[in-house]
Design a protein around this motif. Structure first.
Motif, PDB file in Angstrom:
ATOM      1  N   TYR A  35       2.634 -11.142  -8.785  1.00 27.53           N
ATOM      2  CA  TYR A  35       1.736 -10.049  -8.399  1.00 27.53           C
ATOM      3  C   TYR A  35       1.293 -10.333  -6.977  1.00 27.53           C
ATOM      4  O   TYR A  35       0.572 -11.312  -6.737  1.00 27.53           O
ATOM      5  N   PRO A  36       1.722  -9.526  -6.017  1.00 25.40           N
ATOM      6  CA  PRO A  36       1.506  -9.878  -4.612  1.00 25.40           C
ATOM      7  C   PRO A  36       0.036 -10.110  -4.266  1.00 25.40           C
ATOM      8  O   PRO A  36      -0.860  -9.493  -4.847  1.00 25.40           O
ATOM      9  N   MET A  37      -0.141 -11.030  -3.321  1.00 26.61           N
ATOM     10  CA  MET A  37      -1.474 -11.292  -2.804  1.00 26.61           C
ATOM     11  C   MET A  37      -1.530 -10.716  -1.398  1.00 26.61           C
ATOM     12  O   MET A  37      -0.573 -10.808  -0.646  1.00 26.61           O
ATOM     13  N   ILE A  78     -16.258 -11.898  -4.057  1.00 24.99           N
ATOM     14  CA  ILE A  78     -15.135 -11.469  -3.221  1.00 24.99           C
ATOM     15  C   ILE A  78     -13.906 -12.314  -3.569  1.00 24.99           C
ATOM     16  O   ILE A  78     -12.795 -11.791  -3.768  1.00 24.99           O
ATOM     17  N   TYR A  79     -14.134 -13.610  -3.698  1.00 23.46           N
ATOM     18  CA  TYR A  79     -13.074 -14.535  -4.095  1.00 23.46           C
ATOM     19  C   TYR A  79     -12.448 -14.074  -5.419  1.00 23.46           C
ATOM     20  O   TYR A  79     -11.228 -13.956  -5.539  1.00 23.46           O
ATOM     21  N   GLY A  80     -13.309 -13.782  -6.385  1.00 25.76           N
ATOM     22  CA  GLY A  80     -12.822 -13.399  -7.711  1.00 25.76           C
ATOM     23  C   GLY A  80     -11.973 -12.134  -7.695  1.00 25.76           C
ATOM     24  O   GLY A  80     -11.050 -11.982  -8.482  1.00 25.76           O
ATOM     25  N   GLN A  81     -12.259 -11.221  -6.782  1.00 26.27           N
ATOM     26  CA  GLN A  81     -11.496  -9.971  -6.724  1.00 26.27           C
ATOM     27  C   GLN A  81     -10.176 -10.123  -5.984  1.00 26.27           C
ATOM     28  O   GLN A  81      -9.248  -9.348  -6.204  1.00 26.27           O
ATOM     29  N   MET A 126      -5.955  -4.574   0.422  1.00 23.57           N
ATOM     30  CA  MET A 126      -6.205  -5.838  -0.273  1.00 23.57           C
ATOM     31  C   MET A 126      -5.698  -5.609  -1.672  1.00 23.57           C
ATOM     32  O   MET A 126      -5.869  -4.498  -2.193  1.00 23.57           O
ATOM     33  N   TYR A 127      -5.022  -6.591  -2.267  1.00 22.21           N
ATOM     34  CA  TYR A 127      -4.596  -6.381  -3.649  1.00 22.21           C
ATOM     35  C   TYR A 127      -5.614  -6.966  -4.609  1.00 22.21           C
ATOM     36  O   TYR A 127      -5.794  -8.184  -4.671  1.00 22.21           O
ATOM     37  N   CYS A 128      -6.288  -6.065  -5.332  1.00 15.98           N
ATOM     38  CA  CYS A 128      -7.318  -6.479  -6.281  1.00 15.98           C
ATOM     39  C   CYS A 128      -6.611  -7.150  -7.459  1.00 15.98           C
ATOM     40  O   CYS A 128      -5.680  -6.585  -8.031  1.00 15.98           O
ATOM     41  N   ARG A 129      -7.117  -8.287  -7.840  1.00 20.10           N
ATOM     42  CA  ARG A 129      -6.446  -9.040  -8.907  1.00 20.10           C
ATOM     43  C   ARG A 129      -6.557  -8.319 -10.250  1.00 20.10           C
ATOM     44  O   ARG A 129      -5.768  -8.553 -11.161  1.00 20.10           O
ATOM     45  N   PHE A 130      -7.553  -7.437 -10.388  1.00 22.58           N
ATOM     46  CA  PHE A 130      -7.792  -6.763 -11.672  1.00 22.58           C
ATOM     47  C   PHE A 130      -7.126  -5.400 -11.726  1.00 22.58           C
ATOM     48  O   PHE A 130      -7.307  -4.648 -12.677  1.00 22.58           O
ATOM     49  N   CYS A 131      -6.324  -5.057 -10.720  1.00 18.04           N
ATOM     50  CA  CYS A 131      -5.776  -3.692 -10.613  1.00 18.04           C
ATOM     51  C   CYS A 131      -5.020  -3.276 -11.875  1.00 18.04           C
ATOM     52  O   CYS A 131      -4.194  -4.023 -12.384  1.00 18.04           O
ATOM     53  N   LYS A 152       2.821  -2.474 -10.225  1.00 17.20           N
ATOM     54  CA  LYS A 152       3.514  -1.636  -9.246  1.00 17.20           C
ATOM     55  C   LYS A 152       3.061  -1.837  -7.813  1.00 17.20           C
ATOM     56  O   LYS A 152       3.869  -1.717  -6.894  1.00 17.20           O
ATOM     57  N   VAL A 153       1.743  -2.054  -7.605  1.00 14.20           N
ATOM     58  CA  VAL A 153       1.245  -2.040  -6.228  1.00 14.20           C
ATOM     59  C   VAL A 153       1.929  -3.111  -5.392  1.00 14.20           C
ATOM     60  O   VAL A 153       2.233  -4.191  -5.868  1.00 14.20           O
TER      61      VAL A 153
END
Ligand code: PLP
Ligand code: SF4
Length: 357
Positions: A46-48, A65-68, A115-120, A125-126
């Motif tokens: 899952y891209p960062m 912010i770190y967590g997201q 920014m790629y949200c980790r919870f998306c 797909k993103v």
């Protein structure tokens, strides 16, 4: 003699900021506690991507912010949940367009985010270029044109505001010219994650497509900066109503006073809280899930305790495409004959007639 025109690429400041984003946990100055090979592997699935503006808001390991933004090993070790929790693919008549409700359609027009949200909930797909193609945009527009029941088009992605002004204008022109489309909405996290993207040039362009609404996405009061305030002021001054869709996230904002402060601060930057979402059951996000009672507790600590305008609706987007359902704390405690026993926001009981006469 031929002259070769020298191509000089001039970037807008927001593009410059994006070009300096980091894509690997190794580039973080704060070293995560977790095994770094492990979280590198997460970023491969899952891209960062964290741009320097959003990264600057990250102050300490484990903060909201770190967590997201920073990958977590649990994204690939805890496999509860569904790849496509809302069955968006199943409800897509053409790739990239989901037509679930009768009068509106969700149309994905960008595969990138600031920014790629980790919870998306679209993390499957993103960031993958195949998510949106020139062809899928064309087919989506043709579907909307052919489907007369669609009066509301919701542009999403990815983030539509990561398109260039002219690319976005081109899509907006096409949709705006369809007679049965009454309103256009843009879902974008840019006012929160890359507010520099909102320029006077962009808002001047967007103004041409009224009635246009924006729903943005802030999850924590620390995201409401002077830059975010300026971006929202530009949009609001262009006559664009701005709503906010917040996601309730374990360990990040699942706290009544944090949510109350967030909603109050949103009003100060002219953003109206729209939805508070129970996190979707997307695979790779289970460490963000909260019990349903937590959201209900938060809602009952908003109602009565702060401005009514600050109060979003608390929503579960049902798995398998069931749709969005509001859930509210129950204030009706009991019925006694023709009377209701209603609890007020402080828990005191009041009697109210079912039929006033
Ligand atoms: C969320 C969503 C919408 C918009 O829902 P509203 O409640 O109108 O904001 C439309 N289509 C799909 C597929 C959605 O998931
Ligand atoms: S900005 Fe929206 S679409 Fe993009 S990663 Fe975050 S939640 Fe997903």
């Amino acid at each position: 003699m031929t002259t070769t025109a020298k191509i000089i690429k001039t970037y807008e400041p927001w593009e410059k900021i994006l070009s300096m984003g980091i894509t690997s946990p190794k580039e973080l100055s704060i070293i995560p506690d977790q095994d770094s090979a492990g979280i590198q592997k997460v970023a491969e699935s899952y891209p960062m991507f964290i741009n320097p503006y959003y990264l600057k808001l990250l102050k300490t390991k484990g903060d909201p912010i770190y967590g997201q933004a920073v990958p977590d090993i649990r994204e690939i070790t805890k496999l509860d949940g569904l790849d496509d929790p809302l069955n968006e693919e199943g409800l897509s008549p053409v790739p990239g367009l989901t037509h679930k409700y009768p009068d509106r359609a969700l149309f994905l027009i960008s595969s990138r985010c600031a920014m790629y949200c980790r919870f998306c909930n679209r993390k499957r797909k993103v960031g993958h270029p195949s998510m949106v193609t020139k062809e899928s945009i064309k087919e989506g527009i043709a579907y909307i044109k052919a489907t007369k029941t669609i009066r509301d088009v919701l542009l999403s992605g990815g983030d539509p505001l990561l398109l260039q002004d002219n690319e976005l204008a081109h899509i907006l022109e096409k949709i705006h010219s369809i007679p049965h489309v009454e309103i256009i909405r843009i879902g974008t996290r840019v006012p929160c994650t890359l507010p520099q993207r909102v320029t006077p040039k962009l808002t001047k362009m967007l103004k041409r497509f009224h009635p246009l609404y924006i729903n943005t996405h802030f999850n924590h009061p620390s995201e409401i900066t002077s830059e975010a305030a300026s971006a929202c002021a530009l949009l609001a001054d262009a006559g664009i109503p701005i709503g906010c869709q917040t996601v309730l996230l374990n360990g990040i904002n699942d706290n009544p006073s944090v949510i109350r402060r967030l909603m109050q601060k949103l009003l100060t930057i002219r953003v109206k809280p729209y939805y508070l979402f129970q996190a979707d059951l997307a695979k790779g996000t289970s460490h963000f899930w909260t019990p349903l009672e937590k959201g209900l507790e938060i809602m009952s600590e908003l109602q009565g305790y702060t401005t009514g305008l600050c109060i979003p609706r608390f929503i579960i987007d049902l798995p398998h495409g069931g749709g969005k359902i509001p859930v509210t704390p129950s204030y009706i405690k009991d019925t006694a004959g023709e009377k209701l026993i209603i609890k007020n926001y402080q828990g005191k009981e009041y009697i109210y007639p079912i039929k006033p006469h």
